[in-house]
Design a protein around this motif. Structure first.
Motif, short mmCIF file in Angstrom:
data_model
loop_
_atom_site.label_atom_id
_atom_site.label_comp_id
_atom_site.label_asym_id
_atom_site.label_seq_id
_atom_site.Cartn_x
_atom_site.Cartn_y
_atom_site.Cartn_z
N ALA A 42 31.88 23.76 8.75
CA ALA A 42 30.72 23.92 9.63
C ALA A 42 29.97 25.20 9.29
O ALA A 42 28.73 25.21 9.20
CB ALA A 42 31.17 23.93 11.09
N ILE A 43 30.69 26.29 9.10
CA ILE A 43 30.06 27.58 8.79
C ILE A 43 29.31 27.51 7.47
O ILE A 43 28.16 27.97 7.36
CB ILE A 43 31.11 28.71 8.75
CG1 ILE A 43 31.83 28.84 10.10
CG2 ILE A 43 30.47 30.03 8.34
CD1 ILE A 43 30.95 29.16 11.26
N ASN A 44 29.92 26.91 6.47
CA ASN A 44 29.28 26.80 5.15
C ASN A 44 28.03 25.93 5.21
O ASN A 44 27.02 26.22 4.55
CB ASN A 44 30.26 26.24 4.13
CG ASN A 44 31.39 27.21 3.81
OD1 ASN A 44 31.36 28.37 4.19
ND2 ASN A 44 32.41 26.73 3.12
N SER A 45 28.08 24.86 6.00
CA SER A 45 26.92 23.99 6.14
C SER A 45 25.77 24.73 6.81
O SER A 45 24.61 24.58 6.42
CB SER A 45 27.30 22.75 6.96
OG SER A 45 26.23 21.85 7.06
N CYS A 46 26.10 25.53 7.82
CA CYS A 46 25.07 26.34 8.50
C CYS A 46 24.46 27.37 7.54
O CYS A 46 23.24 27.56 7.51
CB CYS A 46 25.67 27.05 9.70
SG CYS A 46 26.01 25.95 11.10
N ALA A 47 25.31 28.03 6.78
CA ALA A 47 24.81 29.05 5.84
C ALA A 47 23.88 28.43 4.81
O ALA A 47 22.83 29.01 4.48
CB ALA A 47 26.00 29.72 5.14
N GLU A 48 24.21 27.25 4.31
CA GLU A 48 23.37 26.57 3.33
C GLU A 48 21.99 26.27 3.91
O GLU A 48 20.98 26.32 3.20
CB GLU A 48 24.04 25.27 2.88
CG GLU A 48 23.23 24.50 1.85
CD GLU A 48 23.70 23.06 1.67
OE1 GLU A 48 23.22 22.40 0.74
OE2 GLU A 48 24.54 22.60 2.48
N ALA A 49 21.94 25.98 5.21
CA ALA A 49 20.68 25.62 5.86
C ALA A 49 19.85 26.85 6.26
O ALA A 49 18.76 26.71 6.81
CB ALA A 49 20.96 24.77 7.10
N LEU A 142 28.57 15.28 -1.84
CA LEU A 142 28.95 15.79 -3.15
C LEU A 142 27.78 15.89 -4.12
O LEU A 142 27.88 16.56 -5.14
CB LEU A 142 30.05 14.90 -3.76
CG LEU A 142 31.37 14.83 -2.99
CD1 LEU A 142 32.32 13.85 -3.67
CD2 LEU A 142 32.00 16.21 -2.88
N HIS A 143 26.68 15.22 -3.79
CA HIS A 143 25.59 15.13 -4.77
C HIS A 143 24.24 15.55 -4.19
O HIS A 143 23.20 15.01 -4.55
CB HIS A 143 25.49 13.69 -5.30
CG HIS A 143 26.78 13.17 -5.86
ND1 HIS A 143 27.34 13.67 -7.01
CD2 HIS A 143 27.63 12.21 -5.40
CE1 HIS A 143 28.48 13.02 -7.27
NE2 HIS A 143 28.67 12.15 -6.31
N GLY A 144 24.25 16.54 -3.30
CA GLY A 144 22.98 17.00 -2.75
C GLY A 144 23.19 17.94 -1.58
O GLY A 144 24.26 18.52 -1.41
N ASP A 145 22.15 18.08 -0.78
CA ASP A 145 22.17 19.02 0.35
C ASP A 145 23.21 18.62 1.40
O ASP A 145 23.47 17.44 1.62
CB ASP A 145 20.80 19.08 1.01
CG ASP A 145 19.74 19.67 0.11
OD1 ASP A 145 20.11 20.44 -0.80
OD2 ASP A 145 18.55 19.35 0.31
N GLY A 146 23.78 19.63 2.05
CA GLY A 146 24.70 19.40 3.15
C GLY A 146 23.98 18.87 4.37
O GLY A 146 22.75 18.86 4.46
N ILE A 147 24.76 18.45 5.35
CA ILE A 147 24.19 17.74 6.49
C ILE A 147 23.25 18.61 7.32
O ILE A 147 22.18 18.16 7.75
CB ILE A 147 25.30 17.14 7.37
CG1 ILE A 147 24.69 16.19 8.40
CG2 ILE A 147 26.14 18.24 8.04
CD1 ILE A 147 25.69 15.29 9.07
N MET A 148 23.58 19.88 7.54
CA MET A 148 22.73 20.72 8.37
C MET A 148 21.39 21.00 7.68
O MET A 148 20.35 21.02 8.34
CB MET A 148 23.45 22.02 8.72
CG MET A 148 22.69 22.89 9.73
SD MET A 148 22.28 22.02 11.26
CE MET A 148 23.87 21.98 12.07
N LYS A 149 21.42 21.18 6.38
CA LYS A 149 20.16 21.40 5.66
C LYS A 149 19.29 20.15 5.71
O LYS A 149 18.06 20.24 5.87
CB LYS A 149 20.40 21.81 4.22
CG LYS A 149 19.12 22.23 3.49
CD LYS A 149 19.39 22.77 2.11
CE LYS A 149 18.13 23.37 1.50
NZ LYS A 149 16.97 22.44 1.49
N GLN A 150 19.90 18.98 5.59
CA GLN A 150 19.14 17.73 5.69
C GLN A 150 18.45 17.63 7.04
O GLN A 150 17.26 17.27 7.12
CB GLN A 150 20.06 16.54 5.48
CG GLN A 150 20.64 16.40 4.07
CD GLN A 150 21.57 15.20 3.95
OE1 GLN A 150 21.15 14.06 4.19
NE2 GLN A 150 22.82 15.44 3.59
N LEU A 151 19.17 17.96 8.10
CA LEU A 151 18.60 17.87 9.45
C LEU A 151 17.51 18.91 9.66
O LEU A 151 16.46 18.62 10.25
CB LEU A 151 19.71 18.04 10.49
CG LEU A 151 20.75 16.92 10.55
CD1 LEU A 151 21.87 17.30 11.51
CD2 LEU A 151 20.13 15.60 10.98
#
Length: 296
Positions: A42-49, A142-151
């Motif tokens: 969760a933390i990594n997904s947030c950081a990516e976004a 595995l092949h693109g943006d994480g879920i939080m960045k997509q949203l």
């Protein structure tokens, strides 16, 4: 232009009874999925976004202490690893805390539901729009943006309520929130409302409200109006539906990636097996060998 949120609320106040006995003393967020604590995804997904602040909603001081300790620097350990030349492990420890990330805490001392938990962060969030994630649902692309960045990318274009959804068989929809008035355009589904865990005969669509969410700040003013749902708790879904009834648009996004359910011990075992085999050729070979030799 609508600004992407820079704060995410992580409700971690539950007792995690479905993951006992380990969760008697350990929060489920620290149980591992392919050797990484569930919370770290969760933390990594947030950081990516581009999210810069995490608000943990905790239940007691023991819960708070676990998260505060884990997301604090540990100079002694870092120096020890450096002196021993264990540079790969040193980098692993450093990666726990994303650069520039701030961690805040708010207490929910009574189990009144996930909507109530989010309301506990109102003072910290202030007037900012925000995101919400459920810790035991891990999404990996595995092949693109994480879920939080997509949203967040969708939110920047549309505003309103933006959430991850999944298309499910009708009989499964009784377990989730369901989109009302759903109209699909590509990977985005526009909806006019939400209903939490509908009866089978009342299921309005096959689009399940799963989270994470990106939410306008107005929801913080609506949450105090929400009455207890059929589960006796204050639900975020009901607040989002009330906002939709007042004209706020809802956009469900069929995000790319795979869901790994970590909500029960069996689900966590299945998720570990799947992700570990995906990530390791050595483990795949071992699994084949094991199945060939075991009498099962």
């Amino acid at each position: 232009m609508i600004q992407k949120p820079e704060v995410c609320i992580l409700p971690v106040a539950g007792l995690s009874t479905r993951n006992l006995p380990a969760t008697k003393v350990l929060h489920k967020g620290f149980m591992t999925l392919d050797n990484l604590p569930v919370i770290q995804y969760a933390i990594n997904s947030c950081a990516e976004a581009g999210i810069k602040e995490i608000v943990f909603i905790y239940s007691d001081e023991a819960c708070k202490h676990m998260f505060k300790t884990y997301y604090s620097p540990y100079p002694w350990l870092e120096n020890h690893l450096k002196e021993k030349g264990k540079l790969d492990l040193l980098q692993t420890v450093k990666n726990i805390i994303p650069e520039g990330m701030k961690f805040s805490f708010a207490c929910q001392n009574e189990p009144k539901g996930n909507g109530h938990a989010i309301l506990m962060a109102k003072e910290i969030v202030g007037k900012r729009d925000f995101a919400v994630m459920w810790v035991d649902d891990v999404y990996i692309n595995l092949h693109g943006d994480g879920i939080m960045k997509q949203l967040c990318d969708v939110y920047e274009k549309t505003g309103g309520i933006v959430e991850n959804i999944m298309e499910c068989p009708r009989e499964d929809m009784v377990r989730y929130g369901a989109l009302i008035g759903a109209k699909r355009d590509g990977n985005i589904v526009r909806a006019t409302g939400l209903i939490e865990k509908p009866k089978l005969e009342e299921v309005p669509s096959n689009y399940a409200s799963m989270g994470p969410y990106v939410i306008p700040n107005e929801i913080m003013d609506i949450l105090p109006e929400v009455k207890k749902g059929s589960n006796g708790e204050i639900n975020l879904t009901d607040a989002l539906n009330l906002a939709a009834m007042r004209g706020m648009p809802i956009y469900g996004v069929l995000c790319k990636g795979m869901r790994f359910d970590c909500g029960t011990n069996l689900d966590l075992q299945k998720s570990n097996l799947k992700l570990s085999l995906m990530n390791s050729g050595e483990l795949r070979s071992y699994a084949r060998e094991l199945l060939d030799t075991m009498d099962i």
